[in-house]
Design a protein around this motif. Structure first.
Motif, PDB file in Angstrom:
ATOM      1  N   LEU A   1     -61.732  13.766  56.171  1.00  0.00           N
ATOM      2  CA  LEU A   1     -60.956  14.736  57.242  1.00  0.00           C
ATOM      3  C   LEU A   1     -59.302  14.062  57.091  1.00  0.00           C
ATOM      4  O   LEU A   1     -59.133  13.074  56.662  1.00  0.00           O
ATOM      5  CB  LEU A   1     -61.333  14.431  58.590  1.00  0.00           C
ATOM      6  N   THR A   2     -58.562  14.975  57.677  1.00  0.00           N
ATOM      7  CA  THR A   2     -57.317  14.471  57.646  1.00  0.00           C
ATOM      8  C   THR A   2     -57.067  13.687  58.997  1.00  0.00           C
ATOM      9  O   THR A   2     -57.571  13.890  60.040  1.00  0.00           O
ATOM     10  CB  THR A   2     -56.315  15.674  57.517  1.00  0.00           C
ATOM     11  N   ALA A   3     -56.211  12.821  58.913  1.00  0.00           N
ATOM     12  CA  ALA A   3     -55.423  12.030  59.893  1.00  0.00           C
ATOM     13  C   ALA A   3     -54.133  11.790  59.957  1.00  0.00           C
ATOM     14  O   ALA A   3     -53.680  11.656  58.732  1.00  0.00           O
ATOM     15  CB  ALA A   3     -56.197  10.707  60.235  1.00  0.00           C
TER      16      ALA A   3
ATOM     17  N   VAL B   1     -54.084  11.548  54.773  1.00  0.00           N
ATOM     18  CA  VAL B   1     -52.896  11.702  55.370  1.00  0.00           C
ATOM     19  C   VAL B   1     -52.106  12.815  54.581  1.00  0.00           C
ATOM     20  O   VAL B   1     -51.701  12.875  53.554  1.00  0.00           O
ATOM     21  CB  VAL B   1     -51.839  10.569  55.407  1.00  0.00           C
ATOM     22  N   GLY B   2     -52.635  13.991  55.321  1.00  0.00           N
ATOM     23  CA  GLY B   2     -52.165  15.281  54.605  1.00  0.00           C
ATOM     24  C   GLY B   2     -50.962  15.862  54.964  1.00  0.00           C
ATOM     25  O   GLY B   2     -50.255  15.526  55.953  1.00  0.00           O
ATOM     26  N   ASP B   3     -50.050  16.492  54.059  1.00  0.00           N
ATOM     27  CA  ASP B   3     -48.977  17.035  54.541  1.00  0.00           C
ATOM     28  C   ASP B   3     -49.057  18.122  55.362  1.00  0.00           C
ATOM     29  O   ASP B   3     -47.985  18.768  55.886  1.00  0.00           O
ATOM     30  CB  ASP B   3     -48.056  17.376  53.204  1.00  0.00           C
ATOM     31  N   SER B   4     -50.276  18.660  55.671  1.00  0.00           N
ATOM     32  CA  SER B   4     -50.677  19.425  56.824  1.00  0.00           C
ATOM     33  C   SER B   4     -50.089  19.021  58.112  1.00  0.00           C
ATOM     34  O   SER B   4     -49.851  19.627  58.905  1.00  0.00           O
ATOM     35  CB  SER B   4     -52.028  19.677  56.817  1.00  0.00           C
ATOM     36  N   VAL B   5     -49.568  17.693  58.234  1.00  0.00           N
ATOM     37  CA  VAL B   5     -48.910  17.185  59.374  1.00  0.00           C
ATOM     38  C   VAL B   5     -47.791  17.818  59.507  1.00  0.00           C
ATOM     39  O   VAL B   5     -47.334  18.294  60.947  1.00  0.00           O
ATOM     40  CB  VAL B   5     -48.560  15.770  58.923  1.00  0.00           C
TER      41      VAL B   5
ATOM     42  N   ALA C   1     -52.863   9.293  50.648  1.00  0.00           N
ATOM     43  CA  ALA C   1     -51.451   9.864  51.025  1.00  0.00           C
ATOM     44  C   ALA C   1     -51.322  11.111  50.214  1.00  0.00           C
ATOM     45  O   ALA C   1     -51.187  11.113  49.055  1.00  0.00           O
ATOM     46  CB  ALA C   1     -50.483   8.966  51.204  1.00  0.00           C
ATOM     47  N   ASP C   2     -51.041  12.283  51.031  1.00  0.00           N
ATOM     48  CA  ASP C   2     -50.325  13.413  50.092  1.00  0.00           C
ATOM     49  C   ASP C   2     -48.968  13.124  49.818  1.00  0.00           C
ATOM     50  O   ASP C   2     -48.110  12.587  50.514  1.00  0.00           O
ATOM     51  CB  ASP C   2     -50.335  14.554  51.225  1.00  0.00           C
ATOM     52  N   MET C   3     -48.612  13.477  48.393  1.00  0.00           N
ATOM     53  CA  MET C   3     -47.358  13.575  47.991  1.00  0.00           C
ATOM     54  C   MET C   3     -46.570  14.916  48.203  1.00  0.00           C
ATOM     55  O   MET C   3     -47.195  15.991  47.943  1.00  0.00           O
ATOM     56  CB  MET C   3     -47.394  13.405  46.454  1.00  0.00           C
TER      57      MET C   3
ATOM     58  N   VAL D   1     -53.019   8.512  46.194  1.00  0.00           N
ATOM     59  CA  VAL D   1     -52.372   9.853  46.331  1.00  0.00           C
ATOM     60  C   VAL D   1     -52.904  10.957  46.026  1.00  0.00           C
ATOM     61  O   VAL D   1     -53.788  11.029  45.308  1.00  0.00           O
ATOM     62  CB  VAL D   1     -50.816   9.352  45.900  1.00  0.00           C
ATOM     63  N   LYS D   2     -52.452  12.122  46.591  1.00  0.00           N
ATOM     64  CA  LYS D   2     -52.873  13.343  46.139  1.00  0.00           C
ATOM     65  C   LYS D   2     -51.663  14.321  45.956  1.00  0.00           C
ATOM     66  O   LYS D   2     -50.674  14.420  46.461  1.00  0.00           O
ATOM     67  CB  LYS D   2     -53.703  13.924  47.237  1.00  0.00           C
ATOM     68  N   LEU D   3     -51.761  15.060  44.970  1.00  0.00           N
ATOM     69  CA  LEU D   3     -50.559  15.915  44.583  1.00  0.00           C
ATOM     70  C   LEU D   3     -51.367  17.359  44.042  1.00  0.00           C
ATOM     71  O   LEU D   3     -52.508  17.181  43.594  1.00  0.00           O
ATOM     72  CB  LEU D   3     -49.739  15.466  43.570  1.00  0.00           C
TER      73      LEU D   3
ATOM     74  N   ALA E   1     -56.368  15.216  42.565  1.00  0.00           N
ATOM     75  CA  ALA E   1     -55.570  16.560  42.395  1.00  0.00           C
ATOM     76  C   ALA E   1     -55.952  17.523  43.253  1.00  0.00           C
ATOM     77  O   ALA E   1     -56.902  17.277  43.957  1.00  0.00           O
ATOM     78  CB  ALA E   1     -56.094  16.982  40.786  1.00  0.00           C
ATOM     79  N   HIS E   2     -55.384  18.632  43.314  1.00  0.00           N
ATOM     80  CA  HIS E   2     -55.662  19.534  44.243  1.00  0.00           C
ATOM     81  C   HIS E   2     -55.296  20.928  43.671  1.00  0.00           C
ATOM     82  O   HIS E   2     -54.048  21.178  43.232  1.00  0.00           O
ATOM     83  CB  HIS E   2     -54.612  19.442  45.627  1.00  0.00           C
ATOM     84  N   ILE E   3     -56.114  21.787  43.416  1.00  0.00           N
ATOM     85  CA  ILE E   3     -56.201  23.052  42.729  1.00  0.00           C
ATOM     86  C   ILE E   3     -56.532  24.451  43.512  1.00  0.00           C
ATOM     87  O   ILE E   3     -57.561  23.812  44.443  1.00  0.00           O
ATOM     88  CB  ILE E   3     -56.699  22.993  41.180  1.00  0.00           C
TER      89      ILE E   3
ATOM     90  N   GLY F   1     -64.284  20.127  48.451  1.00  0.00           N
ATOM     91  CA  GLY F   1     -64.098  21.409  48.686  1.00  0.00           C
ATOM     92  C   GLY F   1     -63.396  21.481  50.100  1.00  0.00           C
ATOM     93  O   GLY F   1     -63.828  20.751  51.092  1.00  0.00           O
ATOM     94  N   ILE F   2     -62.656  22.702  50.303  1.00  0.00           N
ATOM     95  CA  ILE F   2     -62.002  23.231  51.522  1.00  0.00           C
ATOM     96  C   ILE F   2     -62.132  24.420  51.379  1.00  0.00           C
ATOM     97  O   ILE F   2     -61.098  25.102  50.545  1.00  0.00           O
ATOM     98  CB  ILE F   2     -60.672  22.412  51.971  1.00  0.00           C
ATOM     99  N   GLY F   3     -62.790  25.255  51.993  1.00  0.00           N
ATOM    100  CA  GLY F   3     -62.807  26.810  51.771  1.00  0.00           C
ATOM    101  C   GLY F   3     -63.441  26.916  50.378  1.00  0.00           C
ATOM    102  O   GLY F   3     -63.105  28.109  49.726  1.00  0.00           O
TER     103      GLY F   3
END
Ligand code: KIV
Length: 266
Positions: A23-25, A44-48, A84-86, A114-116, A138-140, A204-206
């Motif tokens: 989950l994100t926090a 810690v998503g940049d969805s913040v 943590a998101d970059m 980290v995630k990018l 990674a995030h695609i 996965g997300i969606g």
């Protein structure tokens, strides 16, 4: 005492077909609750930027903001694996900047990884960060930092050529050394194919149930974000209604003079 999971545990979980919960926090109290509940990983998503700061998208989020939120989360969940998101513009300009910014999230933020966002075109960046011994996710697929190129938050990989590119992206980020990959907003069958093709875990997300783990934004599952509710979000609680009720009760009691009572006074 429970210890934080490591990237080795996530690899073992994929091999043992044990699903990974993420989950994100963005702050200390939510991070504490997640650790107490036994969540496998906190992002810690940049969805913040969208759900906490109220921006229209994630693009304005800065490195300093990500460091600040990561520190708060780590203080609340010191025995949970924290990623943590970059943020946008922290890794796209050149490899030296990418390495320094990834290093800040570990050294100042206290994250374990980290995630990018991106596929083949960020493979060299992933390699450069992994070479500093910093684990990378990674995030695609639907990558929110590419909102202007995509023309909105649209499911990716529906067409054959796009699907082939996503399979190539998944291969490229895994070969570059990513220890896991987030698959966002892609058809479930494609996500399952990528999951079967890769030896690293997919989150996965969606992207359907065929992934090795799932991630959602905490404000979405708690009903704290009214702006939009994508199809893939399941609302597990209506905390928004609960909080509004408490605020209303407080206002009424202050106006009526029934708060504070004797028991709240010295
Ligand atoms: O920023 C974020 O919260 C994310 C997840 C939704 C994957 O990147």
């Amino acid at each position: 005492m429970k210890k934080a999971k490591t990237i080795l545990d996530f690899q073992r979980m994929k091999e043992g077909q044990e699903k990974i919960s993420v989950l994100t926090a963005y702050d200390y109290p939510f991070a504490r609750l997640m650790e107490q509940a036994g969540l496998d990983m906190i992002l810690v998503g940049d969805s913040v930027g969208s759900v906490v700061a109220g921006y229209d998208n994630t693009l304005p989020v800065t490195m300093d903001e990500m460091v600040y939120h990561t520190r708060a989360v780590v203080r609340g969940a010191s025995r949970t694996f924290v990623v943590a998101d970059m943020p946008f513009l922290s890794y796209q300009v050149d490899l030296a900047e990418a390495r320094r910014h990834a290093g800040r999230l570990i050294k100042e933020g206290g994250a374990q990884a980290v995630k990018l966002e991106g596929g083949e075109h960020v493979a060299a960046t992933i390699r450069a960060i992994v070479d500093m011994d910093i684990p990378v996710i990674a995030h695609i697929g639907l990558t929110p930092q590419s909102i202007h190129r995509m023309g909105g938050y649209k499911v990716q990989g529906r067409q054959e050529a796009q699907a082939r590119q996503l399979l190539a992206d998944a291969e490229a980020v895994a070969s570059a050394g990513a220890f896991a990959v987030v698959l966002e907003g892609i058809p479930a069958t494609l996500a399952a194919e990528i999951t079967a093709q890769l030896t690293i875990p997919t989150i996965g997300i969606g992207a359907g149930s065929g992934c090795d783990g799932q991630v959602l934004v905490i404000h979405d599952i708690l009903g704290l974000c009214e702006k939009y509710s994508p199809k893939f979000v399941k609302r597990y609680a209506d905390a928004g209604a609960l909080i509004s009720g408490a605020i209303n009760d407080y206002i009424h009691e202050v106006k009526a003079g029934s708060f504070p009572g004797e028991e709240h006074s010295f």
